[in-house]
Enzyme design. Structure first.
Site, short mmCIF file in Angstrom:
data_model
loop_
_atom_site.label_atom_id
_atom_site.label_comp_id
_atom_site.label_asym_id
_atom_site.label_seq_id
_atom_site.Cartn_x
_atom_site.Cartn_y
_atom_site.Cartn_z
CD GLU A 77 7.18 17.21 -20.05
OE1 GLU A 77 6.64 17.68 -19.02
OE2 GLU A 77 6.55 16.71 -20.99
CG ASP A 145 1.83 2.28 -13.91
OD1 ASP A 145 2.23 1.46 -13.06
OD2 ASP A 145 1.37 3.40 -13.59
CG ASP A 147 -0.80 0.43 -8.45
OD1 ASP A 147 -0.86 -0.32 -7.46
OD2 ASP A 147 -0.67 1.66 -8.36
CB CYS A 157 -2.41 -11.26 1.92
SG CYS A 157 -1.89 -10.79 0.24
CG HIS A 202 6.73 2.07 -13.56
ND1 HIS A 202 7.26 3.15 -12.89
CD2 HIS A 202 5.44 1.97 -13.13
CE1 HIS A 202 6.35 3.69 -12.10
NE2 HIS A 202 5.23 2.98 -12.23
CG HIS A 368 7.43 5.39 -3.52
ND1 HIS A 368 6.62 5.96 -2.56
CD2 HIS A 368 6.59 5.01 -4.53
CE1 HIS A 368 5.37 5.90 -2.96
NE2 HIS A 368 5.32 5.35 -4.14
#
Length: 459
Positions: A77, A145, A147, A157, A202, A368
């Site tokens: 897929e 993943d 993040d 920061c 990733h 992105h």
């Protein structure tokens, strides 16, 4: 339909076909900054490595060997996110040219890769109408993943989607810790790390034994890495149980986390510079007498002369000395030092992504849409050199094409751009070793079947 539903494999409100995106030709002289849908068509037409993606996800089954599964790639897929958040689920292709033509025609803002199903996902409705419930995922890379927004409680920061060179090293640490464990503890070899294009990384584990893991096995591996278990309301987010650390955790601590915390994270995030920040650390220590002693020292030091030494390092050493001194060893407080380091630096995985075979993950070399940056591979052996702010952007790549002229050798167009070294790395360090291994696996499997068949006939 939400992005979360799409990525978790929900089938509701699936759009199978739409009108092609308008493909009008536009001059490239004034390339805008960031993401631009018009120039995305140029990127897909000249720079996106369609053939390499096809070779990767075919795993050797596109060859002429009699052991190849010719239906393999066609059961994979692909999912597109188009302009205005239009989602196309369950796209499938039987060849590299079909994949390339579809991407060029529809010009997706994002391409997600799903599992290999038992049947062609584009024909799933026909199988459902026949009454045979055979549409199910059978293979998928083991994926992770990570993040940086999940670290917002320990970085000062930046916050949210923002990232800078002070907090990005958290991703470097995650790559080092996870990559080493995948290779040394689980025996995986074909691992691809990819920059997400904005705020994370990733990981694709592509060994045959990884692709064939069940959901239960995937969950077990994800849990192996699970240390960060707290929430925003809990003071202690990491609890390291037992007399000693698990060998994996001990290796991570001594080889990566401990030094990173002391030499980089303490100072870059100035963890002990204000009362608000050091109080957050003191809350992790369950002994009130120790926290009171340290609090008294640090409040008094504010009134004394300023030392030339980094106050963050000095205060950390004071905390360590007090917790690890003889009079406190028996209280089990020595483990607090490690728990603090783990709380601030240990990888924080999106567990659900890794646990389920039908979860979608963004394809490498996508652009992105928020940053215009390419999702390029990261070399785990040199990950500390990776600079997310230096990653090629869509606008930069098209400027580079303009400067070089529109050459006729489209196969090597990327060699004249800053994307070239990323594609070269993808091929030489990941794809070629993977395909060599896949060829051997196909040949061995086919030979084993022949031997089994011969033995059956001999009876």
């Amino acid at each position: 339909m939400t992005r979360e539903e799409i990525e978790n494999g929900s089938e509701d409100m699936v759009i199978d076909e739409i009108e092609p995106v308008n493909g009008e030709r536009t001059e490239m002289n004034a390339v805008p900054d960031g993401f631009n849908a018009t120039y995305l068509k140029v990127y897909y037409g000249k720079l996106f490595p369609h053939a390499d993606i096809f070779k990767w996800l075919s795993y050797g089954n596109d060859g002429k060997h009699p052991g190849c599964d010719k239906s393999y790639f066609g059961r994979r897929e692909f999912s597109y996110t188009l302009d205005n958040d239009i989602y196309l689920r369950f796209q499938s292709f039987n060849s590299a040219s079909e994949l390339e033509n579809s991407i060029k025609e529809k010009c997706p803002f994002k391409i997600d890769i799903g599992p290999v199903y038992s049947v062609d996902p584009a024909k799933r409705h026909a199988y459902a109408q026949s009454g045979n419930n055979v549409f199910t995922p059978v293979e998928k890379e083991l994926v992770f993943d990570i993040d940086i927004t999940d670290y917002d409680d320990v970085r000062y920061c930046c916050s949210g989607a923002d990232v800078c060179l002070d907090c990005w090293p958290l991703m470097t640490v995650a790559i080092k810790v996870i990559d080493t464990a995948l290779r040394d503890d689980f025996g995986f070899n074909h691992i691809l790390w990819v920059y997400s294009g904005r705020r994370g990384v990733h990981c694709w584990v592509c060994d045959g034994k990884a692709r064939r893991l069940t959901n239960e096995q995937r969950s077990s591996i994800a849990e192996y890495f699970r240390v960060y278990k707290g929430n925003e309301n809990s003071q202690k987010k990491v609890s390291l149980m037992g007399q000693g650390l698990h060998p994996f955790l001990l290796r991570s601590y001594t080889e990566v986390l401990e030094d990173f915390f002391k030499t980089k994270w303490l100072s870059s995030q100035v963890l002990f510079s204000t009362e608000e920040r050091y109080e957050k650390i003191l809350e992790m220590i369950p002994d009130e007498s120790i926290t009171s002693e340290l609090r008294g020292k640090w409040q008094d030091s504010r009134r004394s002369s300023v030392s030339k030494e980094d106050i963050n390092v000095v205060r950390w050493e004071q905390l360590k000395h007090l917790l690890q001194s003889g009079k406190h060893k028996e209280k089990g407080l020595r483990r607090c030092v490690e728990e603090i380091v783990f709380s601030y630096t240990y990888p924080r995985l999106d567990m659900e992504v890794s646990k389920h075979m039908n979860h979608l993950l963004k394809a490498p070399f996508c652009i992105h849409p928020k940053t215009g940056r390419v999702c390029v591979p990261i070399d785990p052996n040199r990950c500390e050199e990776f600079d997310p702010t230096a990653v090629p952007t869509l606008s930069k790549l098209l400027e580079e094409i303009n400067m070089g002229g529109l050459g006729t050798d489209v196969d090597n167009e990327w060699d004249r751009t800053s994307l070239g070294k990323s594609i070269t790395f993808f091929r030489s360090s990941f794809l070629q070793p993977l395909l060599k291994s896949c060829k051997e696996e196909i040949e061995n499997s086919y030979s084993a079947k022949l031997r089994h068949s011969e033995n059956s006939l001999s009876w």
